[in-house]
Design an enzyme around this catalytic site. Structure first.
Site, PDB file in Angstrom:
ATOM      1  CG  ASN A 175      -1.778  -1.292   1.204  1.00 18.95           C
ATOM      2  OD1 ASN A 175      -1.626  -2.099   2.114  1.00 18.95           O
ATOM      3  ND2 ASN A 175      -2.599  -1.517   0.200  1.00 18.95           N
ATOM      4  CB  ILE A 177       0.161   6.264   2.309  1.00 24.01           C
ATOM      5  CG1 ILE A 177       1.600   6.452   2.800  1.00 24.01           C
ATOM      6  CG2 ILE A 177      -0.595   5.275   3.186  1.00 24.01           C
ATOM      7  CD1 ILE A 177       1.709   7.156   4.136  1.00 24.01           C
ATOM      8  CB  CYS A 178      -3.097   2.922  -1.224  1.00 25.01           C
ATOM      9  SG  CYS A 178      -4.786   2.459  -1.681  1.00 25.01           S
ATOM     10  CG  LEU A 179      -4.730   4.343   5.499  1.00 23.88           C
ATOM     11  CD1 LEU A 179      -4.709   2.829   5.704  1.00 23.88           C
ATOM     12  CD2 LEU A 179      -3.759   4.990   6.475  1.00 23.88           C
TER      13      LEU A 179
END
Length: 155
Positions: free
Chosen positions: A77, A85-87
């Site tokens: 992620n 950041i993939c959140l």
């Protein structure tokens, strides 16, 4: 609104510091922050110190901050080398009740529990999706030792 909220968050962090998170204003600019988080226990990131940048817009806390890793990290992620950041809480699931410290806590939790269904790092995502936990953990550990266990000035 953003300035007052961020000043309040800064006072709260000074009153109740988190042993796993250190957050400071960057260049005396209230919208730009630098954070150092400790890698979570029982993960390949344990023992590492990871630098993040957090940038708040004038709409904060109504809109989420931008957050990215400065320290190189091998994680499904996190894009390499940009550190994006993939959140979900940094996008569609943001709540104005959350703070910069909460964002750092969520990043620490993400490090322990990667989501390979939406990878920014396809190599890491493929290892996790294929069930190669040993391969993923060894690569993540190698990056941690190489980039997150050195003195910050040595990077």
């Amino acid at each position: 609104m953003a300035r007052n909220r961020l000043l309040r968050e800064m006072r709260d962090m000074e009153k109740s510091p988190d042993p796993d998170i250190s957050i400071e204003m960057q260049n005396d600019t209230i919208e730009n922050w630098s954070a150092v988080i400790r890698g979570p226990k029982d993960s390949p990131f344990e023992g590492g110190k990871f630098e993040l940048r957090l940038q708040c817009s004038v709409n904060y806390p109504m809109s989420p901050p931008s957050a990215w890793f400065v320290t190189k990290v091998f994680h499904p992620n996190v894009s390499y080398p940009a550190g994006e950041i993939c959140l979900d809480i940094l996008k569609s699931q943001w709540s104005p009740a959350w703070t910069l410290q909460y964002v750092c806590r969520a990043v620490i939790a993400m490090m322990s529990d990667p989501n390979a269904d939406s990878p920014l790092n396809c190599d890491a995502g493929n290892l996790v999706r294929s069930g190669d936990a040993r391969g993923y953990r060894s690569m993540a550990r190698m990056y941690t030792v190489e980039y997150a266990m050195q003195e910050r000035s040595a990077r």
